[in-house]
Motif scaffolding. Structure first.
Motif, PDB file in Angstrom:
ATOM      1  N   CYS A  43       0.841  -1.209   0.000  1.00  0.00           N
ATOM      2  CA  CYS A  43       0.000   0.000   0.000  1.00  0.00           C
ATOM      3  C   CYS A  43       0.870   1.251   0.000  1.00  0.00           C
ATOM      4  O   CYS A  43       0.560   2.223  -0.693  1.00  0.00           O
ATOM      5  CB  CYS A  43      -0.928   0.013   1.206  1.00  0.00           C
ATOM      6  SG  CYS A  43      -2.295  -1.163   1.084  1.00  0.00           S
ATOM      7  N   LYS A  44       1.948   1.220   0.755  1.00  0.00           N
ATOM      8  CA  LYS A  44       2.858   2.368   0.795  1.00  0.00           C
ATOM      9  C   LYS A  44       3.404   2.672  -0.606  1.00  0.00           C
ATOM     10  O   LYS A  44       3.651   3.830  -0.943  1.00  0.00           O
ATOM     11  CB  LYS A  44       3.997   2.090   1.783  1.00  0.00           C
ATOM     12  CG  LYS A  44       4.808   3.275   2.117  1.00  0.00           C
ATOM     13  CD  LYS A  44       4.007   4.232   2.980  1.00  0.00           C
ATOM     14  CE  LYS A  44       4.740   5.539   3.131  1.00  0.00           C
ATOM     15  NZ  LYS A  44       3.876   6.679   3.187  1.00  0.00           N
ATOM     16  N   ARG A  99      -2.010  -5.532  -3.003  1.00  0.00           N
ATOM     17  CA  ARG A  99      -1.558  -6.920  -3.096  1.00  0.00           C
ATOM     18  C   ARG A  99      -2.393  -7.775  -2.161  1.00  0.00           C
ATOM     19  O   ARG A  99      -2.688  -7.379  -1.045  1.00  0.00           O
ATOM     20  CB  ARG A  99      -0.078  -7.025  -2.765  1.00  0.00           C
ATOM     21  CG  ARG A  99       0.771  -6.272  -3.795  1.00  0.00           C
ATOM     22  CD  ARG A  99       2.247  -6.346  -3.534  1.00  0.00           C
ATOM     23  NE  ARG A  99       2.825  -7.661  -3.777  1.00  0.00           N
ATOM     24  CZ  ARG A  99       3.190  -8.132  -4.962  1.00  0.00           C
ATOM     25  NH1 ARG A  99       3.018  -7.401  -6.042  1.00  0.00           N
ATOM     26  NH2 ARG A  99       3.717  -9.319  -5.090  1.00  0.00           N
ATOM     27  N   VAL A 100      -2.787  -8.941  -2.670  1.00  0.00           N
ATOM     28  CA  VAL A 100      -3.509  -9.929  -1.875  1.00  0.00           C
ATOM     29  C   VAL A 100      -2.820 -11.267  -2.064  1.00  0.00           C
ATOM     30  O   VAL A 100      -1.891 -11.397  -2.869  1.00  0.00           O
ATOM     31  CB  VAL A 100      -5.014 -10.001  -2.267  1.00  0.00           C
ATOM     32  CG1 VAL A 100      -5.730  -8.703  -1.937  1.00  0.00           C
ATOM     33  CG2 VAL A 100      -5.201 -10.352  -3.716  1.00  0.00           C
ATOM     34  N   GLN A 101      -3.279 -12.242  -1.334  1.00  0.00           N
ATOM     35  CA  GLN A 101      -2.657 -13.557  -1.419  1.00  0.00           C
ATOM     36  C   GLN A 101      -3.484 -14.504  -2.270  1.00  0.00           C
ATOM     37  O   GLN A 101      -4.688 -14.335  -2.439  1.00  0.00           O
ATOM     38  CB  GLN A 101      -2.477 -14.138  -0.014  1.00  0.00           C
ATOM     39  CG  GLN A 101      -1.411 -13.421   0.775  1.00  0.00           C
ATOM     40  CD  GLN A 101      -1.319 -13.946   2.183  1.00  0.00           C
ATOM     41  OE1 GLN A 101      -2.239 -13.788   2.962  1.00  0.00           O
ATOM     42  NE2 GLN A 101      -0.192 -14.580   2.506  1.00  0.00           N
ATOM     43  N   GLU A 107      -7.826   3.705  -4.741  1.00  0.00           N
ATOM     44  CA  GLU A 107      -6.918   4.852  -4.696  1.00  0.00           C
ATOM     45  C   GLU A 107      -6.273   4.792  -3.323  1.00  0.00           C
ATOM     46  O   GLU A 107      -6.797   4.164  -2.410  1.00  0.00           O
ATOM     47  CB  GLU A 107      -7.611   6.177  -4.957  1.00  0.00           C
ATOM     48  CG  GLU A 107      -8.559   6.634  -3.893  1.00  0.00           C
ATOM     49  CD  GLU A 107      -9.127   8.014  -4.221  1.00  0.00           C
ATOM     50  OE1 GLU A 107      -9.240   8.807  -3.280  1.00  0.00           O
ATOM     51  OE2 GLU A 107      -9.471   8.291  -5.379  1.00  0.00           O
ATOM     52  N   PHE A 108      -5.132   5.414  -3.199  1.00  0.00           N
ATOM     53  CA  PHE A 108      -4.375   5.295  -1.959  1.00  0.00           C
ATOM     54  C   PHE A 108      -4.272   6.641  -1.269  1.00  0.00           C
ATOM     55  O   PHE A 108      -4.044   7.666  -1.917  1.00  0.00           O
ATOM     56  CB  PHE A 108      -2.987   4.723  -2.248  1.00  0.00           C
ATOM     57  CG  PHE A 108      -3.046   3.309  -2.735  1.00  0.00           C
ATOM     58  CD1 PHE A 108      -3.081   2.258  -1.840  1.00  0.00           C
ATOM     59  CD2 PHE A 108      -3.112   3.027  -4.086  1.00  0.00           C
ATOM     60  CE1 PHE A 108      -3.169   0.951  -2.285  1.00  0.00           C
ATOM     61  CE2 PHE A 108      -3.187   1.725  -4.543  1.00  0.00           C
ATOM     62  CZ  PHE A 108      -3.216   0.681  -3.636  1.00  0.00           C
ATOM     63  N   ALA A 109      -4.463   6.627   0.050  1.00  0.00           N
ATOM     64  CA  ALA A 109      -4.375   7.838   0.865  1.00  0.00           C
ATOM     65  C   ALA A 109      -3.158   7.705   1.773  1.00  0.00           C
ATOM     66  O   ALA A 109      -3.125   6.832   2.649  1.00  0.00           O
ATOM     67  CB  ALA A 109      -5.644   8.009   1.686  1.00  0.00           C
ATOM     68  N   ASP A 110      -2.167   8.553   1.546  1.00  0.00           N
ATOM     69  CA  ASP A 110      -0.980   8.595   2.403  1.00  0.00           C
ATOM     70  C   ASP A 110      -1.367   9.396   3.642  1.00  0.00           C
ATOM     71  O   ASP A 110      -1.232  10.618   3.670  1.00  0.00           O
ATOM     72  CB  ASP A 110       0.184   9.255   1.668  1.00  0.00           C
ATOM     73  CG  ASP A 110       0.618   8.467   0.446  1.00  0.00           C
ATOM     74  OD1 ASP A 110       0.749   7.241   0.561  1.00  0.00           O
ATOM     75  OD2 ASP A 110       0.810   9.082  -0.615  1.00  0.00           O
ATOM     76  N   LEU A 158      -3.396   4.084   3.291  1.00  0.00           N
ATOM     77  CA  LEU A 158      -4.620   3.291   3.335  1.00  0.00           C
ATOM     78  C   LEU A 158      -5.230   3.141   1.946  1.00  0.00           C
ATOM     79  O   LEU A 158      -5.325   4.120   1.197  1.00  0.00           O
ATOM     80  CB  LEU A 158      -5.645   3.959   4.258  1.00  0.00           C
ATOM     81  CG  LEU A 158      -5.245   4.137   5.715  1.00  0.00           C
ATOM     82  CD1 LEU A 158      -6.326   4.921   6.456  1.00  0.00           C
ATOM     83  CD2 LEU A 158      -4.985   2.808   6.385  1.00  0.00           C
ATOM     84  N   PRO A 159      -5.664   1.918   1.599  1.00  0.00           N
ATOM     85  CA  PRO A 159      -6.402   1.757   0.344  1.00  0.00           C
ATOM     86  C   PRO A 159      -7.853   2.176   0.552  1.00  0.00           C
ATOM     87  O   PRO A 159      -8.495   1.784   1.525  1.00  0.00           O
ATOM     88  CB  PRO A 159      -6.291   0.259   0.067  1.00  0.00           C
ATOM     89  CG  PRO A 159      -6.168  -0.361   1.418  1.00  0.00           C
ATOM     90  CD  PRO A 159      -5.457   0.643   2.286  1.00  0.00           C
TER      91      PRO A 159
END
Length: 138
Positions: free
Chosen positions: A23-24, A29-31, A121-124, A131-132
């Motif tokens: 996420c950073k 990514r998932v498993q 979208e990602f929030a820094d 956070l996704p």
């Protein structure tokens, strides 16, 4: 990066650390199990479908659909988003479901509906935590 984020933050464990590190980098990514090929979320060392430990991380598309949601009008003392906000469960195109927030749309039941296409979208939110979140797909 906003310094004003005061809501609770994730506390990565050895199992979830690869997810938060991705996420950073603004990657979702998932498993997935190498034996039964099922993708899953939340992170864990064994496949919840066949119990195999032969699992891997992979980059998901970041696309999915809104599985369910609730519009939060009164939340924690310190909320992750301005009230009201949408707490959502998104079903990724790869199959797993992830709890998240829906952003980029008015938190109104007339504008938010199950099965609507969404994209990550990602929030820094801090220097250390990203956070996704999901928004309606264009």
């Amino acid at each position: 990066m906003p310094d004003e984020y005061k809501a609770p933050l994730p506390n990565p464990t050895p199992e979830t650390k690869p997810f938060w590190e991705a996420c950073k980098r603004h990657e979702l990514r998932v498993q997935r199990c190498r034996d039964c090929a099922q993708a899953y979320f939340y992170p864990r060392d064994l496949c919840p479908h066949c119990l195999s430990r032969n699992v891997e991380w992979f980059q998901a598309s970041g696309r999915g659909k809104l599985h369910t949601f609730v519009i939060v009008h009164r939340g924690l003392k310190v909320t992750p988003l301005e009230l009201p906000y949408v707490l959502a469960v998104v079903e990724l195109d790869e199959g797993p479901r992830i709890m998240t927030n829906l952003v980029g749309v008015e938190p109104d039941p007339a504008k938010v509906h199950c099965d609507m296409p969404v994209v990550v979208e990602f929030a820094d939110v801090t220097d250390a935590v990203t956070l996704p979140r999901f928004r309606p797909a264009a």
